[in-house]
Design a protein around this motif. Structure first.
Motif, short mmCIF file in Angstrom:
data_model
loop_
_atom_site.label_atom_id
_atom_site.label_comp_id
_atom_site.label_asym_id
_atom_site.label_seq_id
_atom_site.Cartn_x
_atom_site.Cartn_y
_atom_site.Cartn_z
N HIS E 46 0.81 -1.22 0.00
CA HIS E 46 0.00 0.00 0.00
C HIS E 46 0.85 1.27 0.00
O HIS E 46 0.48 2.27 -0.62
N PHE E 47 1.94 1.27 0.75
CA PHE E 47 2.74 2.49 0.87
C PHE E 47 3.36 2.85 -0.48
O PHE E 47 3.23 3.98 -0.96
N ASP E 48 4.00 1.88 -1.10
CA ASP E 48 4.60 2.13 -2.41
C ASP E 48 3.54 2.64 -3.39
O ASP E 48 3.77 3.58 -4.15
N GLU E 49 2.41 1.98 -3.33
CA GLU E 49 1.32 2.35 -4.23
C GLU E 49 0.92 3.82 -4.03
O GLU E 49 0.84 4.60 -4.98
N ALA E 50 0.71 4.19 -2.76
CA ALA E 50 0.28 5.56 -2.48
C ALA E 50 1.33 6.58 -2.92
O ALA E 50 0.99 7.63 -3.47
N MET E 51 2.58 6.24 -2.69
CA MET E 51 3.65 7.18 -3.03
C MET E 51 3.81 7.35 -4.54
O MET E 51 4.40 8.33 -5.01
N LEU F 4 -2.36 10.63 17.35
CA LEU F 4 -2.24 11.66 16.31
C LEU F 4 -3.55 11.77 15.54
O LEU F 4 -4.07 10.77 15.03
N VAL F 5 -4.06 12.99 15.47
CA VAL F 5 -5.19 13.27 14.58
C VAL F 5 -4.62 14.03 13.39
O VAL F 5 -4.26 15.19 13.50
N VAL F 6 -4.54 13.34 12.28
CA VAL F 6 -3.91 13.96 11.13
C VAL F 6 -4.94 14.26 10.05
O VAL F 6 -5.66 13.37 9.58
N ASN F 7 -5.05 15.53 9.73
CA ASN F 7 -5.96 15.99 8.69
C ASN F 7 -5.19 15.97 7.37
O ASN F 7 -4.24 16.73 7.20
N PRO F 8 -5.59 15.14 6.43
CA PRO F 8 -4.79 15.04 5.20
C PRO F 8 -4.92 16.23 4.26
O PRO F 8 -4.10 16.37 3.37
N VAL F 53 -2.22 12.05 0.06
CA VAL F 53 -1.68 10.91 0.81
C VAL F 53 -0.19 11.01 1.12
O VAL F 53 0.22 10.75 2.27
N PRO F 54 0.68 11.44 0.19
CA PRO F 54 2.10 11.51 0.58
C PRO F 54 2.35 12.43 1.78
O PRO F 54 3.11 12.06 2.70
N GLY F 55 1.70 13.57 1.81
CA GLY F 55 1.85 14.46 2.97
C GLY F 55 1.35 13.78 4.24
O GLY F 55 1.96 13.89 5.32
N LEU F 56 0.23 13.09 4.11
CA LEU F 56 -0.32 12.34 5.24
C LEU F 56 0.68 11.30 5.73
O LEU F 56 0.94 11.18 6.94
N LEU F 57 1.27 10.58 4.81
CA LEU F 57 2.21 9.53 5.20
C LEU F 57 3.46 10.10 5.87
O LEU F 57 4.02 9.49 6.79
N ALA F 58 3.87 11.27 5.42
CA ALA F 58 5.03 11.91 6.06
C ALA F 58 4.72 12.22 7.53
O ALA F 58 5.55 11.99 8.42
N GLU F 59 3.51 12.71 7.78
CA GLU F 59 3.12 12.99 9.16
C GLU F 59 3.04 11.71 9.99
O GLU F 59 3.45 11.67 11.15
N ASP F 77 -13.08 10.19 3.51
CA ASP F 77 -12.81 9.31 2.36
C ASP F 77 -11.78 8.23 2.70
O ASP F 77 -11.38 7.45 1.81
N ASP F 78 -11.33 8.18 3.93
CA ASP F 78 -10.36 7.17 4.37
C ASP F 78 -9.17 7.07 3.43
O ASP F 78 -8.80 5.97 2.98
N PRO F 79 -8.51 8.20 3.16
CA PRO F 79 -7.38 8.15 2.21
C PRO F 79 -6.17 7.46 2.81
O PRO F 79 -5.83 7.68 3.98
N GLY F 80 -5.54 6.65 2.02
CA GLY F 80 -4.25 6.08 2.38
C GLY F 80 -4.22 5.24 3.64
O GLY F 80 -3.16 5.05 4.24
N ILE F 81 -5.34 4.70 4.05
CA ILE F 81 -5.38 3.96 5.32
C ILE F 81 -4.45 2.74 5.28
O ILE F 81 -3.68 2.50 6.21
N GLY F 82 -4.48 1.99 4.20
CA GLY F 82 -3.60 0.82 4.10
C GLY F 82 -2.14 1.22 4.19
O GLY F 82 -1.35 0.56 4.88
N ALA F 83 -1.78 2.29 3.50
CA ALA F 83 -0.39 2.75 3.54
C ALA F 83 -0.01 3.21 4.95
O ALA F 83 1.08 2.90 5.45
N CYS F 84 -0.90 3.94 5.60
CA CYS F 84 -0.63 4.37 6.99
C CYS F 84 -0.44 3.15 7.89
O CYS F 84 0.41 3.17 8.78
N ARG F 85 -1.23 2.13 7.67
CA ARG F 85 -1.11 0.93 8.52
C ARG F 85 0.23 0.22 8.28
O ARG F 85 0.72 -0.46 9.18
#
Lengths: 231, 231, 231, 231, 231, 231
Positions: E46-51, F4-8, F53-59, F77-85
């Motif tokens: 998922h991470f690679d995909e999102a990036m 963390l409450v992260v607003n994407p 999502v990339p900004g979200l993942l950085a946080e 919209d639950d963006p990038g949840i899999g990547a965050c996990r």
């Protein structure tokens, strides 16, 4: 906040164990109350489940009168949940629903390890109703009687661990749900031994009820879970 | 062949009506026995349903001992069916399962017309479990109390007919299932008035139990519906 | 009541066997009529199935004209059922639909044992359409040609029994559906040998048609199964 | 590449129209061959569909012998597709499957507008089998007979447009599938009038067969679509 | 017609390979343009995909400005497809969606063979969303890193073949989808070795985009895939 | 515990509002940290979501390094949840998943009221993936831009209330989920005005993360959510 942990079977030792498990994870300002049903000594199949519900509902009604905030029905077959939701104003959660929904938040798939084979179809049907069949790899049985978990010298915990390891290897599941109310004290050990989240129903049900009550939410009363009609 | 028609609520008049409906369609060599539960006077929601099951199971157990061949649980919420199947050796069928499966054999889609709005989600959940949601257009309520069907001078039957006509017009359904145990005597009139098959649960459940018994089939006893464990 | 058992393939011996099976379970006051199609000698796959339907429909139309009350299409692939329902006014049931719906009333899960591997996807698709995939553990093949069931000295019945035993052990199913029209005479023996309900399509389809006719029900004629349009 | 467009009904004018639609979009190096069935003049329901299949299969078999590369079955009820796939070695696609799968690639939801109300349940069942029910908002009928599309002076096209506009407004669909073989020449006009992709089955089926043949793909022959068994 | 084949990872060699595969099957009058993303070197989870998606979207936006007719996103995880469809006016297809929909047109069931185990749940979720879970026997991994397919002397192709043979034997699938962008050149060899259609995503995605563009179809712009709102 | 409450999206005012909402319900011993993404000013559709999502993942990565216990992604919209996990070791929950799962614990059916029509299909697809389509009556839009909720003098809150009332009347839903991150402060008022549980995503997501962390549970790391591979 006051949460009732009600064991619908009549084995007080299982109630005590569930209350201990609940208190171990509850917030310090949450009061955990225990109650024991008047039904069969253990719930092994549909008949036991059905016979346990009136006693369960009596406990729920009494707690409701006494101002309970939320209720955990401490049985993995989720007996009488709809009926409890009619009686209670706060949230009511059973162990199966709590733990499979928790599993779905922590993994892309899970398996369930329960005690007796006869509980497998009961649990499969619950999971189908909860809409999570597509994430549930398999419901498995460790082939141990419910009450064996309470017995000194039983090898029940090793059997459960081995079944979890088989679930990971064969089902390719990423988390395991313990399909029984009596295994809460084993989760840390099982998780360490197996490397996956091992989810105990009492633990997550208590925390989810805390969460819903803490969010100010109550059971909807406008249709399906409306207060029972007076006769 | 002996078939028990057991009404899980405690209103004897509804049992009698169900027995009359059953006898009207049963084969001459089928003996219809009636039994009445000890639960609430009517089953309106999850609580009533749960409270009715122990009395229902007692009747089923007694009938099983006396050598019954098959059982109809005469309530549309299909209370305690799994538990009854554990207790009984012959087939056990509830009204909802019997009638939606019958509807699926006679039409490409159906709607259900029940009495109270609070029963709608109960029935929807049953139909989801039976795998027929894709054929069920809508579960509707005619907004009449269960016991109104028994009252002189009530306009309940006209309300039911009008709801069926709305179901045909709005849902484009091809058959209508009556979602209540007390409407068996109305089906012919309703079918004539509306032009679609109108299916009564008691009627089809009795005939389906007759069919399964006549085919020499019994409830499977190797797992989910195995005889309750001795405690 | 008159019920037509129509075998859509052209092998008269299979018709005769189906009629015998039907008469064995039909009520004394039900008259079982047999008819044989003009299609392939056996139905093994989509092509055979399609080629059998016009002959099947001709038999159904003739029976309808002669006042038949209900119809069993004696093939497990349920060929032409929708078309037959357009032609007939009474209930029409195929073997697969009848037997998987019967299985769902007697067990929490079932497997199907059919003859040839190529029938497996056909049957899986039918069961998906009937909404029972969640209860069907697996569709299996005993790897025997359809007509082998008719041959003297064939070990077909032992192969079927062994496949049922594998289904119970591997699939954890609670009932087994025989996925072929020609095994009706084996059900009692197979059930005794295996300990689970073994369900034959002809048997349950005849009884279900009897049940629906006996309940006064007919096929809906307002849309999907309306009488074919005149051209 | 040679593609057969086979109209399973016996109305040559509809074949010609489908062939024209096919040629309009086919690559210059694709040869479109037309064939007409021997069944009913139009396919309106299950009976017509079933009666059209043997003639359809004869055309498919003849084309297969002559070395056809792929086949479009030019009817929206997708008659006999499985059987055609057994007979043909190249890809075989029906109009419903082609167009709902195309719609799923271009929009998040779609509705279908067909001719007669009696086709609605047929199409719903197909879409359920194709796994796209969750994207299909509604199957609607413009209430026009199939052959009206061929008639001079008929207001059929306006009726279709109005139904599409209703679909967009009421169903919130994002694309519309034309549920009939005879509307290919209307798509551009309908798309302009309504602002959504309007998808014609012949058009997309021809292009999809071209695509699969161009990708070097053929129908799998190892089980469900294996060549019919010799009898 | 101009089609962009955009590889969302940053490995130019994989883009080149995809472009070669695309050109091998595209019509002579289709111009295939290649583009490479700015994300991770390979997409494994998922991470690679999102990036990878912002770089992918930049390529899509540039191509859209330059008048592209359709777009293939050359990654089996179908990254950012919805976002690409908002940006593009023509059709946009990812490899997973293209190939499982192709498989569903050629077989009654399929399995997927991907590279890494961690991609399995990603692909399962995609297939669930596309509505084809009931036809997908299993998603398997050949346990090879994505980039191994590019390495000289690797035994990756033999591993893939062996996994396909296991899929046929164990899953009883009739077709196999290659769950990775880098195997297009292996399909003919794999299909010959295994006897089933082996489907490569780039190949079928290019042909499906050609098909939709050739049919005059574009992405719906009225709701879910409307052009991104100006901020 | 630190959450963390992260607003994407990149609108700091929305982050602040979410943090206030989170602190209002969090336990006193839970520390709520806020973070704001670098993506679009609001998330309206797939493109905005992907770009956030990339900004979200950085946080998320920064917080993970700093020892965060759990994460709320504050967008419906639950963006990038899999990547965050994959990046986080603790639980990660998005607003849609949290609130529809909460709704399923409090009612037998719910509707969602979101801001813009273009978000409807995004949310429907999420709910389908979460397995709760059968409980979701309808996803509705109150037709207000996301940022209008922040504007003085806007009638956005009245529009939301009116849409909830329509949902109850038309959809017969028993609970309503607010399909947007910015309505947390309205829930009490909306619940009082409408008589049903009105569920805000930030509120329940924070409480569910607290619950899972409190239960000692972490994200599974053995497959689908394993730490991203080093490149």
């Amino acid at each position: 906040m006051k949460i009732l942990v009600v064991n619908p079977n009549s084995t007080k030792a299982m109630t005590d164990k569930a209350v201990v498990a609940a208190r171990r994870v509850a917030h310090p300002d949450t009061e955990i109350l225990g109650a024991t049903g008047t039904g069969p000594a253990s719930i092994e199949g549909h008949f036991d489940e059905a016979m346990s519900v009136p006693g369960l509902l009596a406990e729920v009604a009494a707690a409701e009168k006494a101002g309970i905030d939320g209720i955990v029905v401490a049985c993995f077959d989720d007996p009488g949940i709809g009926a409890c939701r009619e009686v209670a104003s706060g949230p009511v959660i059973g162990l199966c629903e709590a733990s499979v929904k928790a599993a779905s938040l922590l993994s892309t798939s899970f398996s369930v390890v329960t005690t007796l084979p006869r509980s497998i179809p009961v649990i499969e049907r619950l999971i189908h109703g909860y809409g999570l069949s597509h994430l549930c790899r398999r419901v498995r049985s460790a082939a141990i009687p419910v009450l064996a978990l309470e017995e000194e010298g039983s090898d029940a915990r090793e059997k459960v661990r081995d079944e979890i390891l088989r679930a990971i290897a064969e089902d390719k599941c990423e988390a395991v749900v313990l399909g029984c109310a009596g295994m809460a004290d084993l989760t840390d050990w099982l998780s360490e031994e197996t490397g996956v989240p091992v989810i105990d129903g009492v633990t997550v049900a208590v925390k989810m009820v805390e969460a819903l009550v803490g969010a100010g939410l109550k059971t909807s009363k406008i249709s399906g879970y409306a207060t029972p009609n007076e006769k």
